[in-house]
Design an enzyme around this catalytic site. Structure first.
Site, PDB file in Angstrom:
ATOM      1  N   ASN A 114      41.750  24.051  32.829  1.00 31.57           N
ATOM      2  CA  ASN A 114      41.836  23.814  34.266  1.00 31.57           C
ATOM      3  C   ASN A 114      40.461  23.908  34.909  1.00 31.57           C
ATOM      4  OD1 ASN A 114      44.686  23.725  34.093  1.00 31.57           O
ATOM      5  ND2 ASN A 114      44.819  25.949  34.368  1.00 31.57           N
ATOM      6  N   ALA A 115      40.340  23.298  36.065  1.00 35.90           N
ATOM      7  CA  ALA A 115      39.135  23.459  36.876  1.00 35.90           C
ATOM      8  C   ALA A 115      39.363  24.615  37.833  1.00 35.90           C
ATOM      9  CB  ALA A 115      38.842  22.176  37.651  1.00 35.90           C
ATOM     10  N   ASP A 116      38.474  25.610  37.812  1.00 36.83           N
ATOM     11  CA  ASP A 116      38.581  26.767  38.705  1.00 36.83           C
ATOM     12  C   ASP A 116      37.756  26.499  39.960  1.00 36.83           C
ATOM     13  OD1 ASP A 116      40.185  28.062  36.936  1.00 36.83           O
ATOM     14  OD2 ASP A 116      38.596  29.317  36.083  1.00 36.83           O
ATOM     15  N   GLY A 134      40.721  27.844  32.884  1.00 36.00           N
ATOM     16  CA  GLY A 134      42.009  27.716  32.209  1.00 36.00           C
ATOM     17  C   GLY A 134      42.075  28.692  31.048  1.00 36.00           C
ATOM     18  N   LYS A 135      43.223  29.345  30.860  1.00 43.39           N
ATOM     19  CA  LYS A 135      43.310  30.393  29.844  1.00 43.39           C
ATOM     20  C   LYS A 135      42.951  29.873  28.456  1.00 43.39           C
ATOM     21  CE  LYS A 135      46.214  33.732  29.951  1.00 43.39           C
ATOM     22  NZ  LYS A 135      45.336  34.792  30.433  1.00 43.39           N
ATOM     23  N   SER A 170      41.277  48.832  34.025  1.00 40.69           N
ATOM     24  CA  SER A 170      40.260  49.883  34.015  1.00 40.69           C
ATOM     25  C   SER A 170      40.618  51.046  33.114  1.00 40.69           C
ATOM     26  CB  SER A 170      40.045  50.396  35.444  1.00 40.69           C
ATOM     27  OG  SER A 170      41.234  50.970  35.939  1.00 40.69           O
ATOM     28  N   LYS A 171      41.859  51.081  32.629  1.00 38.50           N
ATOM     29  CA  LYS A 171      42.272  52.164  31.733  1.00 38.50           C
ATOM     30  C   LYS A 171      42.067  51.811  30.269  1.00 38.50           C
ATOM     31  CE  LYS A 171      46.143  52.131  33.995  1.00 38.50           C
ATOM     32  NZ  LYS A 171      47.532  52.363  34.434  1.00 38.50           N
ATOM     33  N   GLY A 204      40.458  39.170  30.820  1.00 42.71           N
ATOM     34  CA  GLY A 204      41.600  39.257  29.912  1.00 42.71           C
ATOM     35  C   GLY A 204      41.545  38.228  28.802  1.00 42.71           C
ATOM     36  N   ASP A 205      41.127  36.995  29.139  1.00 43.36           N
ATOM     37  CA  ASP A 205      41.013  35.943  28.125  1.00 43.36           C
ATOM     38  C   ASP A 205      39.922  36.283  27.120  1.00 43.36           C
ATOM     39  OD1 ASP A 205      42.983  34.527  29.445  1.00 43.36           O
ATOM     40  OD2 ASP A 205      41.560  33.441  30.687  1.00 43.36           O
TER      41      ASP A 205
END
Length: 995
Positions: free
Chosen positions: A83-85, A111-112, A297-298, A327-328
């Site tokens: 995807n385009a962010d 995009g993920k 953060s944990k 995350g990715d």
């Protein structure tokens, strides 16, 4: 690690009419266009399941374009979205109906799927991307970004029927974001049946990485193809709000959600690590053996079924500019590390380092770190670097700065105070300013410690039980509260060392107080309560503690008179502490027992909830004797009423015969008055008033006659106590079990349980008996004895494993101070199948032991109720593991247990464990009406109190089973405490009912 995101998916219905079967512009694409990239297709595919091969790569700092690589196994294949962010930089989120201005805006590749593929490429690992973009400028932008990142794009298709998907990223100044995704080519135009070329590339992969920003059906086809070739599949759970189909999960080896996604997918709370662990179990039951949870953060944790979770704390970033791709990055780098043959713990650390670097750069794909920078971050710091860091903490105070995190819904904001350096020296801060800061401040988010939610303090547990023991908090401010365990003055009374404990854990926080902050003579006394503000410091090398608190201000002191306080700092016998049941929880042992008891209660509710049981609160007051033993506490108001009556009759004696005759004479006089008025044809008003006086006189006679019959003492009828005059109109007791009542709900809700206090008026002073004790009693409809035994075994194993997983510190304390074998015992029970033998076989084994010289105090023969010494011999000596004994003689068991075909035994079972013997007693219940009526009569019990219970057999009877676990005995078993009186917070036993 993973940004908290608000995600909305738009299916873009306007494109539906344009969707048609799509064929690639290059139908003859080769799977491998790089002559230096060789797949090993000669290995036996059936042997590739769960294989994570190792290979070598060129670790050059310049990963673009794809360079020749020396490969000894297969690549990472990422299937997903591109995807385009569209980035919009803002100071804050707009309020409802508000328009705000952005500071900046730009479009970047994202995009993920593309993010994760770019991460693999940037890490110099051979990575293929399978996905779709539109034939537009955004598609070209993404293609160029992936190519420059070293990603192989042989399987990236450009489609004309839909534009490239895009996302609006609202980026705030603190690096947190909110994201709205609009589906495009990533969600549409996929062929109904995927091409052989695309499926073949996943069959030849080392790992296949999927996400949920493409259709579920596409993911399922790719996952199925990978699984058929023995290729491990990792599914990133982000991208869609809906549930994951079981069909897809069947092909997934590792599921990777963040904590918010985990909660949404399971419908379970995920606020604490324990809750997260229980939510993960739900996916284990659905067949996913490994769950990789990103905790922001944990940190992160990898849950492998049957093993203890592997935890990884966050690696703090120097600055946080954008968390979009964190995350990715974490998921992709974890996959790369697995492919490189790293251990699971090393994979988590590698992924944490990559994610830490990612958040320091704006944009998803532009933020993907290179291998060299990740490896550099993982290099240990030199002693000089550590000392410089410590020196920085010594002079750097902190002040609150508001940070806003966007939760799973854009309408909800989580406010948290983050502490950043101001640059002043600590001693230049005014005391009032410091106090104001501490009153509102939470420790730095990267420190993974926060204030208690409902009190103004930081729990000591969240400080000293950190992986670093709290050393990472050096230089930070906090308010703590607790009770002084020990204290001593030092350096000619210039300051004092205090060991402070707040009950959140067994460990203490060392607090240093200077003389100008308070009266040290009062502060050092054991039992004194304190609330203090201070700064964390690193103690001198060689000290046991990893961090200490230097007090800046004493907020509260609860004084203690040492001449009267009954709990000195010396170790006290548990028997002595029973005389101070209201204070004994301040001791290390009793507080640890309570925390273990709490953990067992929580695990109990979690186990039954997860298995579909409903919690029923059965009554404490009952009119039925479940056990038929008659050892019940009676509930009555007759004694109180008799005492009141006796006192009243003394103060106001009952009327005499003369008193009653005089009252009757007044009735006659008032009647005569009424008659005379009527004869004289008096007014209605006069006659009415006379009638009222007559009625009063009559009422008075009735009361006098009733009072004259009152006798002191308990009311009787036909020589027996008249319970019709009692509070409930019948005889009532404190329950010995909630089983009978909970059975009524089992016969409608199928699987239920009750958990509460029960009572037995047994004049026993043994170490295993209490007058008030807690029972856990599940009841299962459509279940026979074997089902009952299976449930009991699974429940006990779950309790033991839960303590090992979630209560380790307290268990280690018990192992050190009370019972060195308690942890080994829990581990053995959690991992070992229970032995199952009949009662007859048990008696035969005991008889054989006696013949071989074993001496028991209680005689062994068929028909006896096994004593504790018999039970412990079987489980501690003969089998050295838990034992389930079943099919007991009917003469020693309750009337409700199902009679076996031999008419001598009943379908009863007891679970025996080391140290305590019987832990659980259960049975299949007698569902046959005529048989249970016969059993009630046989035991000499009246039928009338059990008529309601018999209705369950009259109307829709069903086979059902259940058991009861003595909760206090479970605490005894777990902790190794010798006396059950110390396993219950407020023990009741003959002669004692304190408080």
């Amino acid at each position: 690690m993973s940004a908290m995101r608000a995600v909305a998916f738009s299916p873009s219905n306007q494109w539906y009419d344009k969707i048609q079967t799509h064929f690639s512009n290059n139908p003859n694409r080769a799977i491998n266009t790089n002559p230096h990239l060789q797949f090993n297709n000669t290995q036996n595919q059936s042997n590739r399941r769960n294989l994570f091969p190792c290979f070598s790569t060129d670790a050059s700092e310049t990963p673009n374009p794809p360079t020749p690589l020396t490969i000894t196994s297969s690549p990472l294949v990422v299937v997903g979205s591109a995807n385009a962010d569209i980035y919009v930089e803002i100071d804050r989120l707009p309020k409802e109906g508000e328009t705000i201005s952005a500071k900046n805006g730009q479009t970047l590749a994202g995009g993920k799927g593309a993010n994760q593929a770019a991460c693999g490429g940037k890490l110099s690992y051979p990575t293929y991307f399978v996905g779709q973009v539109g034939e537009d400028a955004h598609g070209k932008l993404i293609t160029e970004a992936l190519q420059s990142g070293g990603v192989h794009l042989d399987h990236l298709s450009a489609v004309s029927a839909a534009p490239t998907g895009h996302a609006v990223v609202m980026l705030q100044s603190d690096g947190q974001n909110s994201i709205i995704i609009v589906g495009g080519a990533n969600m549409h135009c996929w062929p109904e049946k995927l091409s052989d070329e695309d499926l073949e590339v996943v069959r030849n992969a080392g790992i296949v990485l999927l996400q949920r920003e493409i259709p579920e059906s596409v993911n399922t086809q790719f996952a199925k193809a990978a699984k058929s070739a023995g290729v491990p599949v990792i599914l990133d759970a982000g991208g869609m709000d809906g549930p994951i189909t079981q069909e897809l999960l069947n092909f997934v080896d590792i599921l990777s959600p963040n904590e918010t996604e985990l909660g949404r997918l399971t419908g379970m709370p995920t606020e604490s690590f324990g809750q997260i662990s229980h939510a993960v179990v739900k996916f284990h039951k659905m067949g996913v053996k490994q769950v990789l949870v990103k905790l922001g953060s944990k940190g992160s944790a990898l849950f492998v079924e049957g093993e203890e979770p592997i935890k990884q704390s966050v690696i703090s970033a120097a600055k946080v500019l954008d968390t979009t791709g964190a995350g990715d990055t974490f998921t992709a780098s974890f996959a790369v590390a697995l492919l490189e043959g790293k251990s699971k713990r090393e994979c988590l650390r590698f992924a944490a380092a990559a994610a830490s670097l990612c958040v320091q750069v704006k944009g998803a794909i532009p933020s993907m770190p290179e291998r060299k920078t990740v490896l550099n971050l993982l290099q240990p710091k030199t002693a000089k670097q550590r000392s410089l860091q410590m020196a920085h903490f010594e002079v750097t105070p902190t002040s609150p700065e508001l940070v806003i995190f966007v939760s799973a819904s854009l309408a909800h904001l989580l406010f948290e105070f983050r502490l950043f350096a101001l640059g002043y020296k600590l001693q230049h801060l005014m005391a009032d300013d410091l106090t104001a800061q501490l009153a509102t401040a939470t420790l730095d988010n990267n420190a993974s410690v926060q204030r208690a939610q409902f009190s103004d303090r930081v729990p000591i547990k969240s400080i000293i039980l950190r992986p670093d023991g709290g050393s990472g908090l050096a230089g930070k401010l906090a308010r703590v509260g607790g009770w002084v365990k020990t204290g001593r003055k030092a350096d000619k009374d210039a300051f004092a060392f205090l060991e402070l404990n707040d009950g959140s854990c067994s460990g203490n926080l060392q607090v240093i107080v200077e003389a100008d902050k308070g009266d040290l003579g009062q502060l050092v006394l054991t039992g004194t309560s304190l609330v203090v503000d201070g700064v964390f410091k690193l103690p001198p090398d060689g000290k046991r503690q990893k961090v200490e608190l230097r007090v800046e201000k004493v907020i509260h002191v609860g004084l203690v008179d040492p001449s009267k306080y009954p709990l000195p700092k010396t170790r006290l016998p548990l028997e002595f502490l029973r005389d101070y049941v209201h204070l004994r929880s301040r001791t290390n042992t009793i507080s640890a027992v309570l925390r273990i008891r709490h953990a067992l209660a929580y695990a109990t509710h979690t186990f039954f909830h997860d298995h579909g049981f409903r919690y029923v609160q059965t009554p404490i007051i009952t009119t039925s004797d479940c056990e038929g033993a008659g050892e019940m506490f009676q509930v009555t108001t007759l004694i109180n009423e008799a005492e009141k009556l006796e006192k009243d009759l003394i103060e106001n004696p009952p009327p005499s015969e003369a008193d009653i005759e005089a009252a009757e004479l007044i009735v006659k006089e008032r009647g005569s008055d009424v008659a005379q008025l009527k004869s004289a044809k008096a007014s209605k008003q006069e006659i009415g008033a006379a009638v009222v006086e007559l009625q009063k006189a009559k009422d008075n006679v009735v009361k006098l006659k009733e009072r004259s019959k009152l006798q002191p003492g308990i009311p009787r009828k036909d020589g027996k106590i008249d319970y019709t005059q009692d509070f409930f109109g019948r005889q009532a007791f404190l329950t010995v079990s909630g089983q009978l009542q909970v059975e009524s709900y089992a016969c409608s809700l199928s699987t239920v349980y009750t958990f509460g206090p029960t009572f037995r008026a047994e004049n026993s002073h043994t170490s295993r008996h209490l007058a008030e004790f807690w029972m856990v009693e599940p009841e299962i409809a459509f279940a026979e004895l074997e089902d009952d035994m299976n449930c009991a075994e699974a429940y006990v194993k779950y309790l033991c494993q839960s303590l090992l997983d979630n209560c380790r510190e307290d268990m280690e304390f018990m192992a050190d101070k009370i019972d060195k074998s308690c942890i080994d015992r829990l581990t053995m029970v959690a991992k070992t199948p229970f032995v199952r033998i009949t009662y007859t076989e048990a008696v035969e084994l005991l008889t054989e032991a006696v013949k071989n010289g074993k001496k028991f105090e209680n005689h062994v023969e068929w028909g006896i109720d096994l004593a504790s010494e018999h039970e412990r011999y079987l489980t501690e000596v003969r089998f050295q593991k838990p034992v389930i004994v079943y099919n007991y003689p009917k003469g020693i068991k309750a009337f409700y247990m199902r009679l076996n075909d031999d008419s001598k035994t009943v379908a009863a079972m007891d679970v025996l464990v080391p140290k305590v013997g019987e832990l659980i007693g259960g049975s299949q219940r007698e569902e046959r009406y005529d048989v249970i009526v016969s059993r009630i009569k046989e035991m000499g019990l009246p039928l009338e109190p059990y008529e309601w219970y018999l209705d369950l057999r009259r109307y829709g009877t069903v086979k059902h089973s259940g058991f009861g676990l003595g909760f206090d005995r479970m605490v005894l078993f777990a902790t190794g405490i010798d006396n059950i009186k110390d396993a219950n917070p407020f023990p009741r036993y003959p002669g004692r009912a304190d408080l």
